[in-house]
Write a protein that holds these residues in place. Structure first.
Motif, short mmCIF file in Angstrom:
data_model
loop_
_atom_site.label_atom_id
_atom_site.label_comp_id
_atom_site.label_asym_id
_atom_site.label_seq_id
_atom_site.Cartn_x
_atom_site.Cartn_y
_atom_site.Cartn_z
N ARG A 48 -5.40 62.48 94.09
CA ARG A 48 -5.17 63.23 95.54
C ARG A 48 -3.61 62.37 95.90
O ARG A 48 -2.54 62.29 95.59
CB ARG A 48 -5.68 63.57 96.42
CG ARG A 48 -4.79 64.68 97.83
CD ARG A 48 -6.00 65.05 98.41
NE ARG A 48 -6.89 65.65 97.64
CZ ARG A 48 -8.59 65.28 98.32
NH1 ARG A 48 -9.15 65.44 99.43
NH2 ARG A 48 -8.91 66.93 97.72
N ARG A 62 -1.31 61.87 93.28
CA ARG A 62 -0.45 62.80 92.81
C ARG A 62 1.13 62.93 94.21
O ARG A 62 1.72 63.54 93.32
CB ARG A 62 -1.86 63.88 92.54
CG ARG A 62 -0.63 65.46 92.38
CD ARG A 62 -1.97 66.80 92.34
NE ARG A 62 -2.64 66.39 93.28
CZ ARG A 62 -3.11 67.38 93.78
NH1 ARG A 62 -1.86 67.56 94.94
NH2 ARG A 62 -4.20 66.84 95.54
N ARG A 77 1.60 65.21 87.41
CA ARG A 77 1.28 66.08 88.39
C ARG A 77 -0.23 67.16 87.95
O ARG A 77 -0.98 66.75 88.39
CB ARG A 77 1.66 66.80 89.42
CG ARG A 77 2.85 65.65 90.19
CD ARG A 77 4.08 66.44 90.82
NE ARG A 77 3.25 67.01 92.49
CZ ARG A 77 3.84 67.00 93.08
NH1 ARG A 77 3.65 65.50 93.70
NH2 ARG A 77 3.12 66.98 94.06
N GLU A 135 -4.28 65.98 88.96
CA GLU A 135 -5.33 67.30 89.85
C GLU A 135 -6.42 67.92 89.32
O GLU A 135 -7.07 68.38 89.64
CB GLU A 135 -4.20 68.81 89.51
CG GLU A 135 -3.06 68.62 90.55
CD GLU A 135 -2.27 69.91 90.43
OE1 GLU A 135 -1.79 70.09 92.04
OE2 GLU A 135 -1.71 70.64 89.47
N LEU A 166 -8.86 74.69 93.53
CA LEU A 166 -8.16 73.60 92.51
C LEU A 166 -7.32 74.17 91.03
O LEU A 166 -6.44 73.80 91.03
CB LEU A 166 -7.91 72.12 92.72
CG LEU A 166 -6.98 71.40 92.09
CD1 LEU A 166 -5.79 71.92 92.47
CD2 LEU A 166 -7.61 69.96 92.34
N VAL A 192 -3.96 74.92 89.18
CA VAL A 192 -2.90 74.71 87.81
C VAL A 192 -2.88 75.57 87.22
O VAL A 192 -2.00 75.41 86.15
CB VAL A 192 -3.99 73.34 87.13
CG1 VAL A 192 -3.45 72.56 86.17
CG2 VAL A 192 -3.82 72.11 88.61
#
Length: 245
Positions: free
Chosen positions: A58, A61, A72, A76, A95, A99
């Motif tokens: 994290r 990123r 990125r 993720e 998450l 994405v």
């Protein structure tokens, strides 16, 4: 004349250094720090220290510039994979949905990335459904998750990138169907999958998530329905991208 020029250049050095620090230097420093976090994340992954891996992925990123979409995205995915290993099923699914939604909205969606995210999302939903059943969720609650996993795996089976991925998706699809058809007493008799052992309160987390979406809708915000993206030997043995539980 030459001495005067050297003196002038020497006087400019602090200004140039300051400009580099606040301009390109900041970007280079951020990338160096991101690389350090990535190295730490990989070491934590090798050691199966999932909390540390999540934190470092994290952090890496967040240090990358916004225009580095590919970098990125991969971080993720790595973060979500670590969350899944830790048993943070709902967090990983949220998450991954984000994405996938963003990837599908690109002018040229990357098929390989989409397939990877779909497989992880399906895996997360499958284990979420498993845990929700054990926690006493109503049929419509846990079936929403198992249906999401089933539809994702069906898409992967119908559009495989290679024969192996097609076979894995088909086996995983069959595992989801077995989970849906299995009596609760049979499910309770099975060993708890590794990825479920650290997971808890899936039912409450899903209900809180659903309430949050409803509140967003009441304020004029359109909630994200991950199943919308989908539409554009125990039961655990075949899951986890064909690698078992």
């Amino acid at each position: 004349m030459k001495r005067r020029l050297l003196v002038s250049l020497w006087a400019l050095l602090p200004i140039l250094a300051l400009a580099l620090h606040h301009g390109p230097g900041q970007s280079l420093l951020a990338r160096d720090l991101a690389a350090d976090h990535l190295s730490s994340a990989r070491a934590a992954t090798m050691a199966e220290d999932w909390p540390a891996a999540i934190d470092h992925y994290r952090a890496a990123r967040e240090l990358l510039p916004p225009d580095d979409v590919a970098g990125r995205t991969q971080l993720e995915i790595a973060e979500a994979r670590a969350q899944l290993e830790r048993g943070e099923l709902i967090e990983a699914s949220t998450l991954l949905d984000h994405v996938l939604e963003r990837e599908l909205a690109l002018a040229s969606p990357r098929a390989e990335t989409i397939a990877e995210v779909r497989a992880l999302s399906a895996e997360s939903s499958y284990y979420t459904a498993w845990m929700m059943r054990l926690e006493g969720a109503a049929d419509d609650e846990w079936r929403a998750e198992s249906d999401k996993a089933r539809q994702q795996y069906r898409l992967l089976a119908e559009t495989p990138s290679d024969p192996k991925s097609g076979r894995d998706a088909t086996q995983n699809l069959e595992a989801v169907i077995r989970l849906q058809q299995m009596d609760l007493s049979e499910l309770k008799a099975l060993p708890l999958p590794k990825k479920c052992k650290c997971s808890s309160n899936c039912c409450q987390k899903k209900r809180d998530q659903r309430m949050s979406k409803c509140e967003g809708k009441s304020k004029g915000k359109k909630p994200t329905d991950a199943r919308k993206d989908i539409n554009t030997n125990s039961a655990a043995d075949a899951i986890s991208n064909g690698k078992g539980s």
